[in-house]
Design a protein around this motif. Structure first.
Motif, PDB file in Angstrom:
ATOM      1  N   LEU A 206       0.853  -1.179   0.000  1.00 44.46           N
ATOM      2  CA  LEU A 206       0.000   0.000   0.000  1.00 44.46           C
ATOM      3  C   LEU A 206       0.897   1.239   0.000  1.00 44.46           C
ATOM      4  CD1 LEU A 206      -2.865   1.194   0.201  1.00 44.46           C
ATOM      5  CD2 LEU A 206      -2.603   1.146   2.704  1.00 44.46           C
ATOM      6  N   LEU A 207       0.756   2.066  -1.020  1.00 43.72           N
ATOM      7  CA  LEU A 207       1.613   3.245  -1.175  1.00 43.72           C
ATOM      8  C   LEU A 207       1.064   4.435  -0.381  1.00 43.72           C
ATOM      9  CD1 LEU A 207       1.997   3.047  -5.068  1.00 43.72           C
ATOM     10  CD2 LEU A 207       3.709   2.330  -3.380  1.00 43.72           C
ATOM     11  N   SER A 208       1.951   5.327  -0.070  1.00 42.04           N
ATOM     12  CA  SER A 208       1.485   6.624   0.439  1.00 42.04           C
ATOM     13  C   SER A 208       0.884   7.369  -0.751  1.00 42.04           C
ATOM     14  CB  SER A 208       2.645   7.414   1.042  1.00 42.04           C
ATOM     15  OG  SER A 208       3.624   7.681   0.050  1.00 42.04           O
ATOM     16  N   VAL A 231       0.867   9.491  -6.337  1.00 43.92           N
ATOM     17  CA  VAL A 231       1.622   8.470  -5.610  1.00 43.92           C
ATOM     18  C   VAL A 231       3.107   8.719  -5.872  1.00 43.92           C
ATOM     19  CG1 VAL A 231      -0.228   6.740  -5.743  1.00 43.92           C
ATOM     20  CG2 VAL A 231       1.485   6.881  -7.579  1.00 43.92           C
ATOM     21  N   PRO A 232       3.998   8.065  -5.129  1.00 45.66           N
ATOM     22  CA  PRO A 232       5.433   8.252  -5.378  1.00 45.66           C
ATOM     23  C   PRO A 232       5.806   7.960  -6.830  1.00 45.66           C
ATOM     24  CG  PRO A 232       5.103   7.143  -3.292  1.00 45.66           C
ATOM     25  CD  PRO A 232       3.748   7.217  -3.942  1.00 45.66           C
ATOM     26  N   LYS A 237       3.818  -0.736 -10.955  1.00 48.21           N
ATOM     27  CA  LYS A 237       2.440  -0.858 -11.422  1.00 48.21           C
ATOM     28  C   LYS A 237       1.621  -1.740 -10.486  1.00 48.21           C
ATOM     29  CE  LYS A 237      -0.282  -1.927 -15.535  1.00 48.21           C
ATOM     30  NZ  LYS A 237      -0.238  -2.351 -16.969  1.00 48.21           N
ATOM     31  N   THR A 238       2.260  -2.800  -9.971  1.00 50.95           N
ATOM     32  CA  THR A 238       1.562  -3.702  -9.047  1.00 50.95           C
ATOM     33  C   THR A 238       1.124  -2.966  -7.789  1.00 50.95           C
ATOM     34  OG1 THR A 238       2.814  -5.619  -9.839  1.00 50.95           O
ATOM     35  CG2 THR A 238       1.789  -5.813  -7.674  1.00 50.95           C
ATOM     36  N   ASP A 239       2.027  -2.168  -7.233  1.00 49.76           N
ATOM     37  CA  ASP A 239       1.696  -1.433  -6.010  1.00 49.76           C
ATOM     38  C   ASP A 239       0.650  -0.357  -6.268  1.00 49.76           C
ATOM     39  OD1 ASP A 239       3.469  -2.995  -4.619  1.00 49.76           O
ATOM     40  OD2 ASP A 239       5.089  -1.527  -4.601  1.00 49.76           O
ATOM     41  N   VAL A 240       0.722   0.305  -7.427  1.00 49.98           N
ATOM     42  CA  VAL A 240      -0.275   1.338  -7.756  1.00 49.98           C
ATOM     43  C   VAL A 240      -1.662   0.710  -7.861  1.00 49.98           C
ATOM     44  CG1 VAL A 240      -1.052   2.954  -9.527  1.00 49.98           C
ATOM     45  CG2 VAL A 240       1.366   2.880  -8.883  1.00 49.98           C
ATOM     46  N   ASN A 241      -1.767  -0.395  -8.588  1.00 49.05           N
ATOM     47  CA  ASN A 241      -3.075  -1.049  -8.739  1.00 49.05           C
ATOM     48  C   ASN A 241      -3.645  -1.483  -7.395  1.00 49.05           C
ATOM     49  OD1 ASN A 241      -2.927  -0.737 -11.502  1.00 49.05           O
ATOM     50  ND2 ASN A 241      -2.132  -2.804 -11.879  1.00 49.05           N
ATOM     51  N   PHE A 242      -2.779  -2.030  -6.543  1.00 51.68           N
ATOM     52  CA  PHE A 242      -3.219  -2.460  -5.217  1.00 51.68           C
ATOM     53  C   PHE A 242      -3.719  -1.267  -4.404  1.00 51.68           C
ATOM     54  CE2 PHE A 242      -2.130  -3.322  -0.718  1.00 51.68           C
ATOM     55  CZ  PHE A 242      -2.929  -4.454  -0.515  1.00 51.68           C
ATOM     56  N   THR A 243      -3.000  -0.154  -4.475  1.00 58.74           N
ATOM     57  CA  THR A 243      -3.362   1.033  -3.707  1.00 58.74           C
ATOM     58  C   THR A 243      -4.677   1.628  -4.198  1.00 58.74           C
ATOM     59  OG1 THR A 243      -1.042   1.510  -3.244  1.00 58.74           O
ATOM     60  CG2 THR A 243      -2.600   3.343  -3.026  1.00 58.74           C
ATOM     61  N   LEU A 244      -4.873   1.697  -5.520  1.00 56.12           N
ATOM     62  CA  LEU A 244      -6.107   2.263  -6.057  1.00 56.12           C
ATOM     63  C   LEU A 244      -7.328   1.437  -5.657  1.00 56.12           C
ATOM     64  CD1 LEU A 244      -5.073   3.448  -9.650  1.00 56.12           C
ATOM     65  CD2 LEU A 244      -4.930   4.650  -7.466  1.00 56.12           C
ATOM     66  N   LYS A 245      -7.171   0.129  -5.608  1.00 51.91           N
ATOM     67  CA  LYS A 245      -8.283  -0.721  -5.162  1.00 51.91           C
ATOM     68  C   LYS A 245      -8.618  -0.456  -3.700  1.00 51.91           C
ATOM     69  CE  LYS A 245      -7.400  -4.460  -8.442  1.00 51.91           C
ATOM     70  NZ  LYS A 245      -7.001  -5.882  -8.610  1.00 51.91           N
ATOM     71  N   TYR A 265       3.987  12.068  -7.815  1.00 54.41           N
ATOM     72  CA  TYR A 265       4.105  13.251  -6.957  1.00 54.41           C
ATOM     73  C   TYR A 265       4.608  14.467  -7.730  1.00 54.41           C
ATOM     74  CZ  TYR A 265       3.330  10.879  -2.437  1.00 54.41           C
ATOM     75  OH  TYR A 265       2.787  10.226  -1.371  1.00 54.41           O
ATOM     76  N   SER A 266       5.578  14.218  -8.592  1.00 52.93           N
ATOM     77  CA  SER A 266       6.172  15.343  -9.332  1.00 52.93           C
ATOM     78  C   SER A 266       5.233  15.926 -10.381  1.00 52.93           C
ATOM     79  CB  SER A 266       7.473  14.896 -10.007  1.00 52.93           C
ATOM     80  OG  SER A 266       7.206  13.894 -10.986  1.00 52.93           O
TER      81      SER A 266
END
Length: 287
Positions: A206-208, A231-232, A237-245, A265-266
């Motif tokens: 889970l990303l910040s 997101v950072p 891509k795996t972490d982004v998809n998990f976080t969006l869910k 973020y940038s």
């Protein structure tokens, strides 16, 4: 005094003469055929592997670092290295061919029989995932003994005594080694000793994140919401998809349809003004 032959005697005589003529003709034909073959007939013997009823061998995977048991010995792979030269007592330094490289497989073997025997590893094939195989270096002349001082070729193995050394292979430069393939004598099994540890897929994290804006797209009785967040920049891509869910779970009880867009973020200043760059997630019940 003349003896008159009966009809039956004449018939028997005719039959005997006929059979003799047929036999003589057959012998003459066979002799002619044999004499016409003025070159030797050559045959090729093909050595076939032991097969099961369906014609296929059973592939038994031995994960990297684990010990596999063959009919007369146990074997464990410790890893492998690539080299352009090998060095031995008898032949000094040997350079690989221009379009080739040496692969040295580090392994341990233990004799499981009651008597000492000499290890001849011809037939211990180095394979790629695509099915390309190579036999040991100098397989037709006894192996790498004399070419590489660490070679395990022609090593005498005493009962229960572990010996460690390398198997040497000369392969093409684009060859990617995967495993040693060794047929287990007296069985239908081919043991596949993996040369590297399989990389385990990392658990998604889970990303910040920061929610930049939300927008209500409700219409025709369907409650829809859009969420834009960042997101950072280095996120996978795996972490982004998990976080969006996981973010969508926060809205699921209040909204029928949810759409989430992600930027880095940038890119916060460009959120909403340009297409999302990190991913998108949609869920909902509205048609």
């Amino acid at each position: 005094m003349k003896t008159k032959l009966s009809t039956s005697q004449i018939v028997v005589g005719i039959i005997a003469v006929t059979l003799f003529a047929v036999a003589l003709s057959s012998f003459s034909s066979s002799k002619k055929t044999a004499e016409s073959l003025d070159y030797p007939v050559q045959t090729t013997e093909v050595e076939m592997p032991i097969t099961s009823e369906d014609g296929l061998r059973e592939r038994v995977i031995v994960p990297f670092g684990e010990t596999g048991q063959l009919s007369t010995l146990s074997l464990q792979v410790h890893g492998f290295e690539q080299a352009n030269t090998i060095s031995g007592v008898l032949h000094g330094t040997t350079q690989t061919k221009v379009d080739a490289t040496f692969i040295l497989v580090d392994m341990s073997v233990t004799n499981l029989t009651n008597s000492t025997f000499t290890l001849y590893p011809k037939g211990m094939l180095l394979s790629s995932r695509e099915g390309v195989t190579y036999d040991i270096y100098q397989a037709t002349s006894g192996g790498a003994i004399g070419y590489e001082k660490r070679a395990i070729d022609a090593r005498n193995l005493g009962n229960g005594i572990e010996e460690r050394g390398v198997l040497v292979y000369e392969v093409s430069k684009d060859f990617v080694p995967y495993a040693l393939e060794i047929e287990k004598s007296g069985t239908n099994d081919t043991l596949i000793f993996e040369l590297e540890k399989e990389e385990q897929e990392a658990e998604p994290q889970l990303l910040s994140y920061r929610i930049i804006e939300t927008e209500d797209f409700s219409y025709a009785g369907c409650k829809r919401i859009g969420v834009r967040l960042v997101v950072p920049d280095e996120s996978s891509k795996t972490d982004v998809n998990f976080t969006l869910k996981r973010v969508a779970d926060n809205y699921i009880n209040q909204w029928d349809d949810i759409t989430i867009w992600a930027w880095g973020y940038s890119e916060e200043a460009d959120v909403g003004a340009s297409g999302f760059t990190k991913g998108m997630y949609e869920t909902g019940s509205c048609s």
